[in-house]
Design an enzyme around this catalytic site. Sequence first.
Site, PDB file in Angstrom:
ATOM      1  N   THR A 155      27.850 -18.169  30.628  1.00  0.00           N
ATOM      2  CA  THR A 155      26.630 -18.989  30.575  1.00  0.00           C
ATOM      3  C   THR A 155      26.817 -20.326  29.853  1.00  0.00           C
ATOM      4  OG1 THR A 155      25.831 -17.967  28.520  1.00  0.00           O
ATOM      5  CG2 THR A 155      25.214 -16.887  30.594  1.00  0.00           C
ATOM      6  N   TRP A 156      28.045 -20.818  29.820  1.00  0.00           N
ATOM      7  CA  TRP A 156      28.256 -22.142  29.203  1.00  0.00           C
ATOM      8  C   TRP A 156      27.433 -23.194  29.954  1.00  0.00           C
ATOM      9  CZ3 TRP A 156      33.759 -24.827  28.766  1.00  0.00           C
ATOM     10  CH2 TRP A 156      33.626 -26.009  28.018  1.00  0.00           C
TER      11      TRP A 156
ATOM     12  N   TYR B 298      26.772 -23.437  23.282  1.00  0.00           N
ATOM     13  CA  TYR B 298      26.376 -23.789  24.645  1.00  0.00           C
ATOM     14  C   TYR B 298      24.959 -24.363  24.638  1.00  0.00           C
ATOM     15  CZ  TYR B 298      30.299 -20.642  25.771  1.00  0.00           C
ATOM     16  OH  TYR B 298      31.523 -20.010  25.827  1.00  0.00           O
TER      17      TYR B 298
ATOM     18  N   GLY C 100      36.936 -19.119  32.219  1.00  0.00           N
ATOM     19  CA  GLY C 100      37.515 -20.111  33.118  1.00  0.00           C
ATOM     20  C   GLY C 100      38.168 -19.494  34.337  1.00  0.00           C
TER      21      GLY C 100
ATOM     22  N   GLY D  57      31.203 -18.036  35.802  1.00  0.00           N
ATOM     23  CA  GLY D  57      30.176 -18.982  35.358  1.00  0.00           C
ATOM     24  C   GLY D  57      29.232 -19.351  36.490  1.00  0.00           C
ATOM     25  N   ALA D  58      27.941 -19.373  36.193  1.00  0.00           N
ATOM     26  CA  ALA D  58      26.947 -19.739  37.211  1.00  0.00           C
ATOM     27  C   ALA D  58      25.663 -20.197  36.534  1.00  0.00           C
ATOM     28  CB  ALA D  58      26.653 -18.544  38.125  1.00  0.00           C
TER      29      ALA D  58
ATOM     30  N   GLN E  51      25.208 -19.222  43.391  1.00  0.00           N
ATOM     31  CA  GLN E  51      26.594 -19.287  42.931  1.00  0.00           C
ATOM     32  C   GLN E  51      27.174 -17.888  42.673  1.00  0.00           C
ATOM     33  OE1 GLN E  51      26.029 -21.987  39.605  1.00  0.00           O
ATOM     34  NE2 GLN E  51      26.762 -23.727  40.796  1.00  0.00           N
TER      35      GLN E  51
END
Length: 328
Positions: free
Chosen positions: A20-21, A57, A205, A280-281, A286
Site C-alpha cells: 500500500t505504498w 507512506y 517491489g 502494489g495496487a 490493478q
Amino acid sequence: MEQTKLGRSNIQVSRIGLGTWAIGGWMWGGTDEQESIRTILRALELGINLIDTAPAYGAGLSEEIVGKAVKQYGHREDVVIATKVGLELLPGGGVRRNATKQALQKELDDSLRRLQTDYIDLYQVHWPDPLVPVAEIADTLHDMLKAGKIRAVGVSNFSPAQMEEWLSVAPLHTAQPPYNIFEREIEKDVLPFCREHGIATLMYGSLCRGLLTGKMKRETTFQGDDLRKTDPKFQQPRYDQYLSAVEQISAIAREYNKTMPQFSVRWVLDQPGASVALWGARHPEQLADVPGVDGWHIRAQDLKRVDEILERSVTDPVGPEFMAPPSR
C-alpha cells in the site's frame, strides 16, 4: 490462494500480500481515498489476507486508509496487518531513520490509532538505524511482542549480519527485502540466511514499480513527486534496456497463457526461500490478474531463459539503492 506461515509464528498468510505504498500517495503522485478503500476490499475478496503498510507512506495516510477499509470489512481477526516503524516523519515532508526506544514507542501508539486497532499482526523495522544498536531495537520490539501489542516481529532492508545480531537477543519472524526479476541482490546472502534461520520473506517491489507489468512504454511519463522520475531504471539508456527485457519475457509468459504481472509474481514465489510477494495496487482493476498466479510453476528451462534475456539485454543493471532514506 496459496498460504504460508510468517516464520516461526502461528500467523497464516496468503502468499500474495497487498502493498500500500502507492495508496499513501507520497512519491506516487497522490491518491484517492475511496478508490483505495475499494482496492483493499477487493484484495480481501480475492483471498489476500496480508496488507502491508507503513507510517512513511503518505505521512500516515496509507495506515489511516487501511484502518478505514478493515473497519468497513468488519472481520479484523481475518486480516493480517503488517506495518513498520523506525522512519521519522519530517515537518517539511520526507523521512529519516530514527529507531530510538522513545521514537519506536510513540510510533506504535500512532500506528494503532491510525489503523483503528489494539494490536498489529506484524511489526517491521523499516530500515536499520546506524545510530542505534540492532540489539537495542530488537529488545524494544521484543517488549512490544511480550506485551501483546504486536503478534510477530520483522525487519526490512536489513543485512544478514544485522539479522544475526537481532537473533542473538530476540525472535525474528520475517524479513522484507526488495526482490523481483530485475533486482536480485538478496540471492547472494539475505535469502540463504532467511532459509537457514526459518525467517519468512515478504518481497517488496515484485513488479519493480510497474516496470514488470508490461504496460510501460518508451513514451510513458510520470507526474508530480512520482519516484520513477528519479529511479535509474526509468532513465535512458537503461529504460530501453529494461523495456526490451520485459518484451522478451512477456513472450515466455504468453507460452503459459499468463500476463506479465502473473508471470513476474509467480517468478518471485517460485524462488527458494520466497514466502510472500507484495502486489502494489491503488485501483481495484490493478488486482485483476491476481487469481492467475496460483496453481502453476515456471519450468526450470524457462527460468534459465529469463536469466539469459537479462544477461543479453540489460548491460548496465542497477538495484533499488536510490530508495534508501537518510540517517539523522
